[in-house]
Design an enzyme around this catalytic site. Structure first.
Site, PDB file in Angstrom:
ATOM      1  N   ASP A   1      27.459  -1.415  22.685  1.00 15.78           N
ATOM      2  CA  ASP A   1      27.818  -0.034  23.024  1.00 15.78           C
ATOM      3  C   ASP A   1      29.228   0.015  23.606  1.00 15.78           C
ATOM      4  OD1 ASP A   1      27.810   2.651  23.742  1.00 15.78           O
ATOM      5  OD2 ASP A   1      25.779   2.592  24.561  1.00 15.78           O
TER       6      ASP A   1
ATOM      7  N   CYS B   1      21.915   8.947  26.459  1.00 20.00           N
ATOM      8  CA  CYS B   1      23.323   9.222  26.246  1.00 20.00           C
ATOM      9  C   CYS B   1      23.866  10.013  27.442  1.00 20.00           C
ATOM     10  CB  CYS B   1      23.437   9.957  24.910  1.00 20.00           C
ATOM     11  SG  CYS B   1      25.053   9.947  24.195  1.00 20.00           S
TER      12      CYS B   1
ATOM     13  N   HIS C   1      25.022   2.041  20.635  1.00 19.31           N
ATOM     14  CA  HIS C   1      24.673   3.280  21.328  1.00 19.31           C
ATOM     15  C   HIS C   1      23.557   3.996  20.558  1.00 19.31           C
ATOM     16  CE1 HIS C   1      25.948   6.236  24.340  1.00 19.31           C
ATOM     17  NE2 HIS C   1      25.631   7.167  23.453  1.00 19.31           N
TER      18      HIS C   1
END
Lengths: 252, 87
Positions: free
Chosen positions: A184, A122, A216
């Site tokens: 994502d 991330c 994600h």
């Protein structure tokens, strides 16, 4: 076959010599073992970050996960992460400094084989890309769905994050593995394509893997985003990538 | 999403956490990954006293739908209260 590891919290001098906390997990034994720095995501130095550290240690790596919000503590990791967000996040220079210090820590351990990789998730994926471009001593980098590598809106650049990592691609000094979900929103598939284009343009060693049916953070076993098939395959690719680039002794 | 997109509001009031009541002066609001709620994204609200330690916080992680329901409930309560008490 006997297996063992030691996992514990340590402190080390980070960026500017500030003492920061880190979670260390490493196999028992004399080594030599390659090292991996785990760069946590924006929600902080949480339980999942520790699980990743232990997972890689179980695969034979000496792992260090620095607490990038250490300076905002003390407190529980979620409270400290909330404070980091409220204050606008941590500065890129500081994060890169902490990652560099973690790499040096691992490389100077007596059981090190001299090779150290990094992996980030991330926002940590963005940090991994950034550190791989800015630090000369990363041997292999893994970016898992790092958002913000490409910055399309210049107003998103800040004093703490003044440069889009994509603009540093020419300086990337190690092989890069990228893991992404095609559903994502940050990074979008288009941004992943453009990152790959920049890597190709600069002649960098990289491999990107894109997964259908995944969005994600699809490694997170405690989240609805978890995609067991895609995650299992991608963890295998991470292992093969590190085995290829970190198992041979430094200098080879 | 992992963005730094965050709204903040200066507030006047109190909140009750694990150590009892405390004065809060700042609300931080963002829609991103939760720490605890089993959701991909959540509307997160941190009520803090900015001058206190990191632990002086009351946190909420709500689904988008429930956050909107909360907003509607707050508006309704304020309107009803204003009718009853003035203000």
């Amino acid at each position: 076959m006997y297996e063992g590891m030691i996992a514990e919290t340590i402190s080390l001098p980070g960026h500017n010599g500030d003492h920061i906390l880190a979670y260390s997990a490493r196999p028992l034994g004399n080594g030599p073992a390659p090292g991996v720095v785990v760069i946590h995501h924006m929600p902080g130095w949480d339980e999942w970050t520790r699980e990743v550290a232990r997972k890689l240690a179980a695969r034979g790596y000496a792992v260090l996960a620095p607490h990038l919000y250490s300076r905002l503590g003390p407190g529980s990791p979620d409270d400290v992460a909330a404070r980091a967000r409220a204050s606008g996040g941590v500065a890129d220079d500081q994060v890169v400094g902490d990652i560099g210090a973690s790499i040096r820590y691992l490389r100077t351990q007596p059981s090190s084989n001299g090779r150290v990789g990094i992996i980030g998730f991330c926002s940590g994926g963005r940090h991994a890309y950034l550190a791989a471009c800015r630090l000369p001593d990363v041997d292999a980098a893994v970016d898992c769905w790092g958002g913000g590598v490409i910055v399309d809106d210049p107003s998103q650049l800040t004093e703490r994050g003044p440069v889009a990592p994509i603009d540093l691609t020419a300086q990337l000094g190690c092989p890069l593995l990228g893991i992404f979900g095609n559903e994502d929103g940050n990074p979008t598939p288009d941004q992943v394509d453009r990152t790959e284009e920049a890597l190709r343009h600069h002649g960098k060693a990289y491999e990107f893997h894109r997964y259908d049916g995944a969005g994600h953070g699809f490694f997170a076993v405690d989240r609805p985003a978890y995609r067991p098939h895609q995650a299992t395959d991608a963890w295998g690719k991470v292992s093969r990538f590190y085995d290829q680039h970190l198992r041979s002794p430094a200098g080879d | 999403m992992c963005t730094h997109i965050t709204e903040q509001a200066a507030i006047v009031g109190s909140a009750k956490g694990p150590d009892g009541w405390m004065t809060v002066d700042t609300a931080t609001v963002y829609y991103d990954h939760p720490y605890h709620a089993p959701l991909e994204h959540s509307l997160n609200i941190d009520l803090v006293n900015a001058s206190e330690g990191a632990g002086s916080r009351v946190a909420l992680e709500l689904s988008a739908e429930s956050a909107r329901a909360l907003v509607r409930a707050i508006h309704a309560a304020l309107e009803q209260g204003a009718d009853a008490h003035g203000g």
